[in-house]
Structure formats: structure tokens, C-alpha cells
Design an enzyme around this catalytic site. Structure first.
Site, PDB file in Angstrom:
ATOM      1  N   HIS A 156       0.809  -1.064  -0.129  1.00 33.54           N
ATOM      2  CA  HIS A 156       0.068   0.040  -0.134  1.00 33.54           C
ATOM      3  C   HIS A 156       1.056   1.341  -0.013  1.00 33.54           C
ATOM      4  CE1 HIS A 156      -3.576  -2.213   0.328  1.00 33.54           C
ATOM      5  NE2 HIS A 156      -3.296  -2.510   1.576  1.00 33.54           N
TER       6      HIS A 156
ATOM      7  N   ASP B 298      -2.885 -10.564  -2.100  1.00 37.41           N
ATOM      8  CA  ASP B 298      -3.706 -10.122  -0.895  1.00 37.41           C
ATOM      9  C   ASP B 298      -5.231  -9.792  -1.153  1.00 37.41           C
ATOM     10  OD1 ASP B 298      -2.520  -8.314   1.592  1.00 37.41           O
ATOM     11  OD2 ASP B 298      -4.177  -7.548   0.990  1.00 37.41           O
TER      12      ASP B 298
ATOM     13  N   HIS C 257      -6.509  -7.117  -0.363  1.00 41.37           N
ATOM     14  CA  HIS C 257      -6.617  -5.724  -0.724  1.00 41.37           C
ATOM     15  C   HIS C 257      -5.813  -5.451  -2.068  1.00 41.37           C
ATOM     16  CE1 HIS C 257      -6.974  -6.069   3.914  1.00 41.37           C
ATOM     17  NE2 HIS C 257      -8.068  -5.051   3.555  1.00 41.37           N
TER      18      HIS C 257
ATOM     19  N   ASP D  99      -4.701 -12.534   3.757  1.00 44.32           N
ATOM     20  CA  ASP D  99      -5.932 -12.014   4.460  1.00 44.32           C
ATOM     21  C   ASP D  99      -7.411 -12.148   3.542  1.00 44.32           C
ATOM     22  OD1 ASP D  99      -4.920 -10.171   2.450  1.00 44.32           O
ATOM     23  OD2 ASP D  99      -4.871  -8.660   4.040  1.00 44.32           O
TER      24      ASP D  99
END
Length: 295
Positions: free
Chosen positions: A114, A151, A153, A232
Site C-alpha cells: 500500500h 492479498d 486488498h 487475508d
């Protein structure tokens, strides 16, 4: 020692859980263990601006916490940890490119996908995978580096750092709509972003890999594969709302290994991103590593 406050999900216990599971599974003793060295400023400047690196240094507190944004805090040990996390990816590239390891898993924190060129976000300070990719290009002259991000995200930071880099191809899945609310419109032609609705499970994930990721990777013919290994999207991880299980992570790792065998002399560097349910994280990483190590 990098921790962002009591109860924060991106906690030191994540790495301890992974180690404990690898030991319990009988895998730990068969692995080569290397302690990462910190990335240099020169290496970081291939991705981040000098102004951003200076801002991180100035923000680093002598005590307590300083928040770069609501979910992303620095304590006195954070900057050192971030430099070592970025250094782990760099050393991983060195090991596989120099033939000292077939592939590498970097169990490090803070994560990185990120972190944008000039912003910390989503528990991330430095764009670890992008830094490793740029190192491979600069030092080893690679012209085709693939980044694979599973991931839950979207890896907005990796995309921000590499969308204008034709020597990189990024393929990813992510839950949408979901933090960081990006990825639906790719920033560059080298970004294959595949959004998935909440409650997507292994069958849907495998379809994306088979029908979209693999054709793009075959066409690209990567000389090196980097993985943003976030766990995740696991069914038991309440940071997301997807339904992958350990068998899905083992399966996708096998698909990646097949691509690596064909095009990149089996060279893979996998770097830990998300994964916040400690048991699910540890079990998933162990299956990932067992496949990587042909265990």
C-alpha cells in the site's frame, strides 16, 4: 519491536505465529535462514522520492507513536524495521539471481504493497516489492519482472510505483469494493487488476488465475517472479470477506512455480503482505513455503 499500538492487527505476533507453525510442521529446520540487511537510500530512491524518505526520517519518534495516517503509525523502531523489510526483498533477489537459492520467502514486517511513492498507507511505509523489482532491473539488467499479488486488498502502492515501468507486469486479485478503494481502473497497461466480490471462494479465485493471470504471464515470459503474499483473503481472516483456504494458496503457488520453471529459471521471491488471523496466516504461509521448497 515495530508495533503500532495495542490491539493493532499488524502485530509482531504475526511472525512468531509463522515460525511456530513452520517448526510444528517440521519445515523450519530444512530452510536456509538469512537475516536481512537494511536497504540503502540509493536502493529506496529507485522507487520513493527523496522528499518522502526525509519525511519518514523526520517523523520517526524518539518515543511513543506518530501516525502517518489513521491506521499507520511509527514507533521508535518502525523506520529500522521498514528499511530491513525492504532489504529482505533486495537480498532475496540477490540470492536467486546469484544462484544461491532457488527461491525465497521474506517473513518481514511492515508490509509494503500500500506504500505509494510519496505516501504511507494501510500499515505500509516502503513499497517492498517495487523496490525489489527495481533492484532486479538496475543490478541484473532484467527486462521482464512479474509481480503477483493475491492479498485481499488492492496493491495500490505497488501499482503507483510501477504503472509507468514497462519492464514490470503486475497481476492481482482483490476484494471490491474494499480498502483502499482503488484498482478498478488500472493506472497503466502493465496492470492486470481483477476485482472480486465479497464472499468469493477458491473456485472463483482459481478461475481468475487460470483464465486471466496465467495467459498474461505466459505472454510476458517473466525472468523473475515476485509475489506480494497476503493471506487475508482466508476464510477465517476478518480483515476481509473472502473465502480462500490453505489449499487455494498451495494451488496458486504451484501455478506460479510452473510459470517460473518455464521462463525464470525457477526464480521466485515471495514477500509477506497481509494476513491477520494468526492461525490462518501461519497455516497458509506454511503451505506456501512447502510448495516453494518442494517439501
Amino acid at each position: 519491536m515495530h508495533e503500532m499500538g495495542k490491539g493493532h492487527p499488524e502485530c509482531p505476533e504475526r511472525l512468531a505465529a509463522i515460525q511456530d507453525r513452520l517448526i510444528a510442521a517440521g519445515v523450519w529446520d530444512y530452510l536456509l535462514h538469512i537475516t536481512a540487511q537494511p536497504a540503502t537510500r540509493e536502493q529506496l530512491l529507485r522507487v520513493h522520492t527523496a522528499q518522502y524518505l526525509d519525511r519518514l526520517a523526520v517523523a520517526s519518534p524518539a518515543q511513543g507513536h506518530v501516525h502517518m495516517e489513521p491506521d499507520t503509525a511509527m514507533n521508535p523502531y518502525t523506520l529500522n524495521a521498514a528499511y530491513h523489510a525492504a532489504g529482505a526483498g533486495i537480498q532475496g533477489v540477490d540470492l536467486v539471481m546469484q544462484g544461491k537459492a532457488q527461491n525465497v520467502f521474506c517473513a518481514m514486517r511492515p508490509p509494503g504493497h500500500h506504500a505509494e511513492r510519496e505516501n504511507a498507507l494501510g500499515f505500509c511505509f516502503l513499497s517492498n516489492v517495487a523496490i525489489a523489482a527495481k533492484h532486479a532491473m538496475a543490478v541484473y539488467g532484467l527486462e521482464r519482472v512479474a509481480i503477483i499479488d493475491f492479498d485481499v486488498h488492492h496493491g495500490n502502492g505497488t501499482e503507483d510505483c510501477l504503472f509507468d515501468e514497462p519492464r514490470a507486469l503486475m497481476v492481482s486479485i482483490f476484494q471490491h469494493p474494499f480498502f483502499p478503494y482503488s484498482g478498478e481502473v488500472p493506472k497503466g497497461p502493465n496492470m492486470l487488476n481483477v476485482s472480486m466480490p465479497r464472499a468469493s471462494k477458491g473456485a472463483e479465485f482459481r478461475d481468475v488465475v487460470t483464465q486471466q493471470w496465467l495467459p498474461a504471464l505466459h505472454e510476458f515470459k517473466p525472468q523473475l517472479i515476485l509475489i506480494s503474499a497476503g493471506f487475508d483473503a482466508h476464510l477465517e481472516d476478518d480483515m476481509g470477506s473472502m473465502g480462500l483456504v490453505e489449499a487455494d494458496y498451495a494451488w496458486v503457488t504451484k501455478q506460479i512455480m510452473t510459470i517460473a520453471e518455464q521462463y525464470s529459471e525457477r526464480r521466485i521471491v515471495s514477500m509477506l503482505e497481509g494476513g491477520y488471523d494468526l492461525s490462518a496466516l501461519a497455516r497458509s504461509v506454511t503451505e506456501h513455503i512447502k510448495v516453494l521448497s518442494d517439501a
